[in-house]
Design a protein around this motif. Structure first.
Motif, PDB file in Angstrom:
ATOM      1  N   ASP A 269       1.093  -0.754  -0.342  1.00  0.00           N
ATOM      2  CA  ASP A 269      -0.295   0.393   0.086  1.00  0.00           C
ATOM      3  C   ASP A 269       0.959   1.635   0.066  1.00  0.00           C
ATOM      4  N   THR A 270       0.956   1.644  -0.695  1.00  0.00           N
ATOM      5  CA  THR A 270       1.607   2.843  -1.680  1.00  0.00           C
ATOM      6  C   THR A 270       1.787   3.893  -0.254  1.00  0.00           C
ATOM      7  N   ALA A 271       0.156   4.325   0.290  1.00  0.00           N
ATOM      8  CA  ALA A 271      -0.106   5.191   1.094  1.00  0.00           C
ATOM      9  C   ALA A 271       0.775   5.643   2.577  1.00  0.00           C
ATOM     10  N   ASN A 272       0.350   3.821   2.817  1.00  0.00           N
ATOM     11  CA  ASN A 272       1.397   3.807   4.367  1.00  0.00           C
ATOM     12  C   ASN A 272       2.987   2.915   4.856  1.00  0.00           C
ATOM     13  N   ASP A 273       2.459   2.206   3.348  1.00  0.00           N
ATOM     14  CA  ASP A 273       4.034   1.150   3.975  1.00  0.00           C
ATOM     15  C   ASP A 273       5.159   1.604   2.987  1.00  0.00           C
ATOM     16  N   THR A 274       5.746   1.332   4.147  1.00  0.00           N
ATOM     17  CA  THR A 274       7.369   1.469   3.556  1.00  0.00           C
ATOM     18  C   THR A 274       8.463   1.372   3.950  1.00  0.00           C
ATOM     19  N   PHE A 275       9.700   1.092   3.472  1.00  0.00           N
ATOM     20  CA  PHE A 275      11.137   0.834   3.682  1.00  0.00           C
ATOM     21  C   PHE A 275      12.098   1.370   4.247  1.00  0.00           C
ATOM     22  N   VAL A 276      12.765   0.726   4.719  1.00  0.00           N
ATOM     23  CA  VAL A 276      14.631   1.870   4.993  1.00  0.00           C
ATOM     24  C   VAL A 276      15.820   0.620   4.693  1.00  0.00           C
ATOM     25  N   SER A 277      16.634   1.061   3.650  1.00  0.00           N
ATOM     26  CA  SER A 277      17.457   0.845   3.500  1.00  0.00           C
ATOM     27  C   SER A 277      18.604   0.750   3.575  1.00  0.00           C
ATOM     28  N   TYR A 278      19.780   0.541   4.035  1.00  0.00           N
ATOM     29  CA  TYR A 278      21.155   0.727   4.057  1.00  0.00           C
ATOM     30  C   TYR A 278      22.381  -0.692   4.035  1.00  0.00           C
ATOM     31  N   SER A 279      23.110   0.612   3.305  1.00  0.00           N
ATOM     32  CA  SER A 279      24.570  -0.430   3.392  1.00  0.00           C
ATOM     33  C   SER A 279      25.986  -0.233   3.198  1.00  0.00           C
ATOM     34  N   PHE A 280      26.580  -1.579   3.823  1.00  0.00           N
ATOM     35  CA  PHE A 280      27.961  -0.915   4.759  1.00  0.00           C
ATOM     36  C   PHE A 280      29.059  -1.602   3.900  1.00  0.00           C
ATOM     37  N   LYS A 281      30.095  -0.863   3.881  1.00  0.00           N
ATOM     38  CA  LYS A 281      31.094  -1.473   2.641  1.00  0.00           C
ATOM     39  C   LYS A 281      32.614  -1.473   4.024  1.00  0.00           C
ATOM     40  N   ASN A 282      33.186  -2.212   4.071  1.00  0.00           N
ATOM     41  CA  ASN A 282      34.294  -2.678   4.381  1.00  0.00           C
ATOM     42  C   ASN A 282      35.529  -3.023   3.567  1.00  0.00           C
ATOM     43  N   SER A 283      36.670  -3.457   3.303  1.00  0.00           N
ATOM     44  CA  SER A 283      37.689  -3.964   2.868  1.00  0.00           C
ATOM     45  C   SER A 283      37.643  -5.136   2.669  1.00  0.00           C
ATOM     46  N   SER A 284      36.734  -6.130   3.292  1.00  0.00           N
ATOM     47  CA  SER A 284      37.209  -7.537   3.154  1.00  0.00           C
ATOM     48  C   SER A 284      35.301  -7.883   3.136  1.00  0.00           C
ATOM     49  N   LEU A 285      34.205  -7.229   3.166  1.00  0.00           N
ATOM     50  CA  LEU A 285      32.488  -7.739   2.802  1.00  0.00           C
ATOM     51  C   LEU A 285      31.995  -6.399   3.215  1.00  0.00           C
ATOM     52  N   PHE A 286      30.536  -7.052   2.389  1.00  0.00           N
ATOM     53  CA  PHE A 286      29.283  -5.624   2.797  1.00  0.00           C
ATOM     54  C   PHE A 286      28.346  -6.254   3.180  1.00  0.00           C
ATOM     55  N   GLY A 287      27.527  -4.875   4.244  1.00  0.00           N
ATOM     56  CA  GLY A 287      26.128  -5.962   4.345  1.00  0.00           C
ATOM     57  C   GLY A 287      25.106  -4.705   4.158  1.00  0.00           C
ATOM     58  N   MET A 288      24.084  -5.360   4.086  1.00  0.00           N
ATOM     59  CA  MET A 288      22.835  -4.772   3.399  1.00  0.00           C
ATOM     60  C   MET A 288      21.944  -5.315   4.740  1.00  0.00           C
ATOM     61  N   ALA A 289      21.377  -3.901   4.801  1.00  0.00           N
ATOM     62  CA  ALA A 289      20.165  -4.044   6.245  1.00  0.00           C
ATOM     63  C   ALA A 289      18.488  -3.731   5.259  1.00  0.00           C
ATOM     64  N   THR A 290      17.863  -4.249   5.284  1.00  0.00           N
ATOM     65  CA  THR A 290      16.213  -3.765   5.071  1.00  0.00           C
ATOM     66  C   THR A 290      15.567  -3.554   5.763  1.00  0.00           C
ATOM     67  N   VAL A 291      14.623  -2.398   6.443  1.00  0.00           N
ATOM     68  CA  VAL A 291      13.830  -2.986   7.207  1.00  0.00           C
ATOM     69  C   VAL A 291      12.362  -2.645   6.570  1.00  0.00           C
ATOM     70  N   PHE A 292      11.457  -2.685   7.060  1.00  0.00           N
ATOM     71  CA  PHE A 292      10.178  -2.855   6.000  1.00  0.00           C
ATOM     72  C   PHE A 292       8.587  -2.385   6.806  1.00  0.00           C
ATOM     73  N   ALA A 293       8.629  -2.200   6.870  1.00  0.00           N
ATOM     74  CA  ALA A 293       7.156  -1.588   7.234  1.00  0.00           C
ATOM     75  C   ALA A 293       5.780  -1.682   6.937  1.00  0.00           C
ATOM     76  N   VAL A 294       4.996  -2.643   7.218  1.00  0.00           N
ATOM     77  CA  VAL A 294       3.746  -2.398   6.640  1.00  0.00           C
ATOM     78  C   VAL A 294       2.570  -2.114   7.149  1.00  0.00           C
ATOM     79  N   TYR A 295       1.872  -1.390   6.468  1.00  0.00           N
ATOM     80  CA  TYR A 295       0.713  -0.981   7.785  1.00  0.00           C
ATOM     81  C   TYR A 295      -0.637  -2.100   8.142  1.00  0.00           C
ATOM     82  N   PHE A 296      -1.017  -2.247   9.208  1.00  0.00           N
ATOM     83  CA  PHE A 296      -1.982  -3.280   9.573  1.00  0.00           C
ATOM     84  C   PHE A 296      -3.323  -3.162  10.078  1.00  0.00           C
ATOM     85  N   GLU A 297      -4.058  -3.125   9.022  1.00  0.00           N
ATOM     86  CA  GLU A 297      -5.436  -2.411   9.856  1.00  0.00           C
ATOM     87  C   GLU A 297      -6.037  -3.240  10.922  1.00  0.00           C
TER      88      GLU A 297
END
Length: 176
Positions: free
Chosen positions: A148-176
């Motif tokens: 639902d584009t009006a109420n649902d959203t997501f947040v994403s962030y990626s991290f990188k160092n010399s050996s690895l990468f990390g990506m985290a995503t949080v989905f927020a879904v409105y529950f009626e």
């Protein structure tokens, strides 16, 4: 108030249902009274002969029918949480297969707990964490769900160092 109590049996008698037909003989019907001042409805059972059984009254709370959130999902606060958790857990680490499997679970649980501490009402939170080795490759991550584009959203962030990468995503879904 006592006059209202005296009027209730008269109102119930007016709302009684007829005895069931032969096809539905023995089936109990439900009668629901109208809304009260406190938005509570009372259901009483009517047996096959139309008699009321006052001992079986059930109090049932009505739905709120709230179709939109009273408080929006705080995207900047969750972005700060993702940045803090990924940087703290992955800053000085080297990539290892077994370690990354355990760390993805740990990081996702930490993020979920910190987002839940924000106490955002009526949102379901889904956390995805990916950790991979940096070897010059490219990677695409995608997700699909009902949205639902009006109420649902997501947040994403990626991290990188010399050996690895990390990506985290949080989905927020409105529950009626």
């Amino acid at each position: 108030m006592s006059e209202q109590l005296k009027d209730k049996p008269q109102k119930r008698e007016k709302r009684t249902l007829k005895a069931p037909s032969e096809a539905s003989h023995g089936v109990k019907c439900k009668e629901t009274t109208g809304r009260t001042k406190d938005s509570v409805s009372i259901e009483s059972s009517i047996d096959e002969f139309g008699h009321h059984d006052d001992a079986r009254k059930v109090v049932k709370m009505e739905n709120t029918y709230q179709t939109g959130p009273s408080k929006r999902f705080p995207v900047p606060a969750v972005t700060d949480i993702l940045k803090d958790v990924l940087t703290t857990h992955l800053q000085e680490e080297r990539y290892e297969v077994e370690w990354s499997q355990k760390m993805t679970k740990t990081i996702s649980e930490v993020i979920r707990a910190r987002v839940k501490d924000l106490m955002i009402p009526r949102y379901k939170v889904v956390v995805l964490v990916h950790i991979g080795q940096l070897t010059g490759q490219g990677m695409q991550i995608s997700s699909r769900c009902l949205w639902d584009t009006a109420n649902d959203t997501f947040v994403s962030y990626s991290f990188k160092n010399s050996s690895l990468f990390g990506m985290a995503t949080v989905f927020a879904v409105y529950f009626e």
